[in-house]
Design an enzyme around this catalytic site. Sequence first.
Site, PDB file in Angstrom:
ATOM      1  CG  MET A 269      -1.795   1.170   1.406  1.00 39.30           C
ATOM      2  SD  MET A 269      -2.993   1.328   0.047  1.00 39.30           S
ATOM      3  CE  MET A 269      -3.195   3.112   0.013  1.00 39.30           C
ATOM      4  CD  GLU A 304       2.158  -0.469  -3.713  1.00 34.85           C
ATOM      5  OE1 GLU A 304       1.484   0.559  -3.538  1.00 34.85           O
ATOM      6  OE2 GLU A 304       1.691  -1.511  -4.219  1.00 34.85           O
ATOM      7  CG  HIS A 307       0.565   4.228  -6.322  1.00 35.98           C
ATOM      8  ND1 HIS A 307      -0.386   4.597  -7.243  1.00 35.98           N
ATOM      9  CD2 HIS A 307       0.341   2.906  -6.084  1.00 35.98           C
ATOM     10  CE1 HIS A 307      -1.148   3.549  -7.541  1.00 35.98           C
ATOM     11  NE2 HIS A 307      -0.719   2.507  -6.857  1.00 35.98           N
TER      12      HIS A 307
HETATM   13 ZN   LIG Z   1      -1.347   0.473  -6.920  1.00 35.86          ZN
END
Ligand SMILES: [Zn+2]
Length: 885
Positions: A269, A304, A307
């Site tokens: 995440m 990640e 992002h």
């Molecule tokens: Zn993703």
Amino acid sequence: MRTEDPQIIRLVDYRPPDFLIDRMSLDIKLDLKKTRAISRLSLRPNPAGRADVPLVLDGDELVLLGVKLDGEPLQECYSVTADGFTLAAPPRRNFELEIETELDPSANTKLMGLYRSGSAYCTQCEAEGFRRITYFLDRPDVLSIYTTRIEADRAEAPILLSNGNLVERGDVPQSNRHYAVWHDPFPKPCYLFALVGGDLGSLRDTFTTMSGRKVDLAIYVEHGNERRAAYAMDALKRAMRWDETAYKREYDLDVFNIVAVSDFNMGAMENKGLNIFNDRYVLALPETATDADYAGIERVIAHEYLHNWTGNRITCRDWFQLCLKEGLTVFRDQEFTSDQRSRALQRIADVRTLRAQQFSEDAGPLAHSVRPDTYREINNFYTATVYEKGAELVRMLKVLIGDDAFSRGIQLYFERCDGTAATVEDFLACFEASSGRDLQHFALWYEQAGTPSVTIAASYDQDAKTLSLELSQETPPTPGQPDKKPLVIPLAIGLIGESGTELPLKAEIDAFDGASAAELKRGLIELTSARRHIVFRDLGERVVISALRGFSAPVQLVQSASDEDLSLQCAFDPDPCVRWQAAQTYATRLLVAAARAPASGRNHSGIASFTEALRKAVSAGGDPAFTAQLLTLPSETDIAREIGDNVDPDAIYDGRQRLRADVGRALSTELLRLYRDLASDAPYSPDAASAGRRALRNTALDLLTSADEAAGTPLARAQFDTASNMTDRIAALTVLCLTESAAREDALEEFYKRYAGDALIIDKWLSLQATMPHPGTLDRVRGLMRTEQFSMANPNRVRALIGGFAANQRQFNAPDGSGYDFIGECVLLLDPKNPHVAVRLLSAFRTWRMMEPRRCRLAEAMLRRIQGVASLSPDVRDIVDRSLA
Ligand SMILES: [Zn+2]
């Protein structure tokens, strides 16, 4: 049958929030059973929202302790439930709301919100987990600046982390507790909030950004695992550098932290400045991780990190726009890996994933568009369609407008949308501006579900020296979308002469579609209507069409190429994707025929010419990783999808095993030579070239053993014993597991003894046994569930063992329905504790309708049984209803 009708959320109903939260100050006092969360929300009415409406905050299973408005305790004027907080008449000015809630992290089995993993506290807030910590406007278009104070027992949680930069830390006087204050200067939605507290070891490093700022990097792991984080750290630094060189994107905080936890629903995440990872995407040493694990770590670490710009600095306005961050970031991580490894191999790997996962999703009852227009449970839209097809749309956009316009468009997107919650329309507008092209027709790809099929019918006229191409497209109906419109489909194309040389493209295109020499100059035909007719002139020899080069669009290509043409393409095509695709198409033809009519005898001449084409390709040498791909037959799932209805997984399995054996026999000399020549004493290195050699050598071992078990088993056993790395050891064990020999049981036993204390390695052991195609596998899986190595509470264990079985096409689809019953029962067992993991298992049923009638009835009976359970989670309810619709 149903206790509640979950609310349907629609894109057309989107409204801006009525209130904004400019600042969020959160004070969390960690405790195993009684964690206190005090949040101070600086609120104001949104000028773009409605006036004189109540303030409604989201909650989920919360216990409220107290509320203050502008510092004054509130006794009335509000109503509260576990799932929501309403202030009936909020002030029409800036105001502060203070909310105190109490949480029990130890009881949080859903692993959403604040929970315990091992000895650490951690959080997962995407998509709607923040509302399990405190009442909030839990929607991605409410951006706030966070200051987070975390307090905990000093011994239990010496490490306290949150988003942003550390601004203060100290001891709480007269106690054994301490605290840390983190401040994140970048406004963010609450799904990007994260917090970690625990006793963790760390690997530290630094990175100097392109403007010369020094960033402290740390990866936190369980004590003793620090050494295993080195590759992840290396991948992180490469990803940071790559985003600077490829996209001019620099990291923006003073620290970047990663925490690896062992209980995690997903892969990882991207929380701002504090990524939280499933430890399988962080930990690796040559003796514990395979080449595929290393590649997975590199990809997920990059994903990640990337992002930070595509997802965090620019986020999504609402969850319908999920592809805006996921599709784009998958595209970016694919490009990163292409630059780090081999572009051709990366493309083939991505296409394999797309076809196996996304095309299968499209072919079943769960098909949906890249940007869905309704949902009941957003957790169920973290799908291959949103991620993988979402990435394909970005790639296709780049093909259509060209590299220059694409790179100007994406820079415009970073400038224009930074700090906002954006939409797909905002994104496409940047590329319209950079290319001058109207992208309205292209945007249909985001709305329309289903895999389009593109048919190319070619006829060569020897006298006229012309080649006529009849191109057509069709998208099959999907749930809720019976009628489909033609899409814009870029077909990268080339012509190959009989001698294997590439011929120039000269064409005359029918007037109704408008001629475009510019397209052909780029080797590209745009199919924008249902049909298109093209004539190529001055062709002195018969040619083979090399179509969909680089897999230029996510479509199913239907081509009437002869076996001879496919052999030629397999050997000569300059485009590696087309070469690989030719081998796949050829194999698929044989496998589909064998599975459809197993009794009608084998196509011996077809098999002989197929294996001969492979033999030529292998003898020609070339990149070992590519050769390994050529030699890997389409999966059972691919074949089932190709057949489409009345599927018999046993027939598919038998046909595939026999073709594998044919390939192994026909190429035995070459394969044995490769197996010997590719052996290496060099120390293990996870680089792409070394991994490619191991992949080819292990593919050779697998095919040799398929052809001659008696000869292959001792080779595999010897490799298992002497392997110096996990890649070779697990490959040998996999080969042994496909046999029914005593060597298999011995090796499994020894593997277990050697690695019993290492959960990530034991996952491989569980998964291998769950995927054995033989009868008896289900009993074995049930037995393994009773051992101490297995835990229903840990998503990695469940995915390895039960998920492994659900992916076992033969045993999951056992003709007596035992596989369906088992997975259905596991879904019902898991659902009350962790719906997220339950849904992943349930999605194995997505192909039930294409099975032969008996299996179809049994699968449906199990789905109906699940549907009949009154207390299902909204997640499972949604999937089971859609699967049966
Ligand atoms: Zn993703």
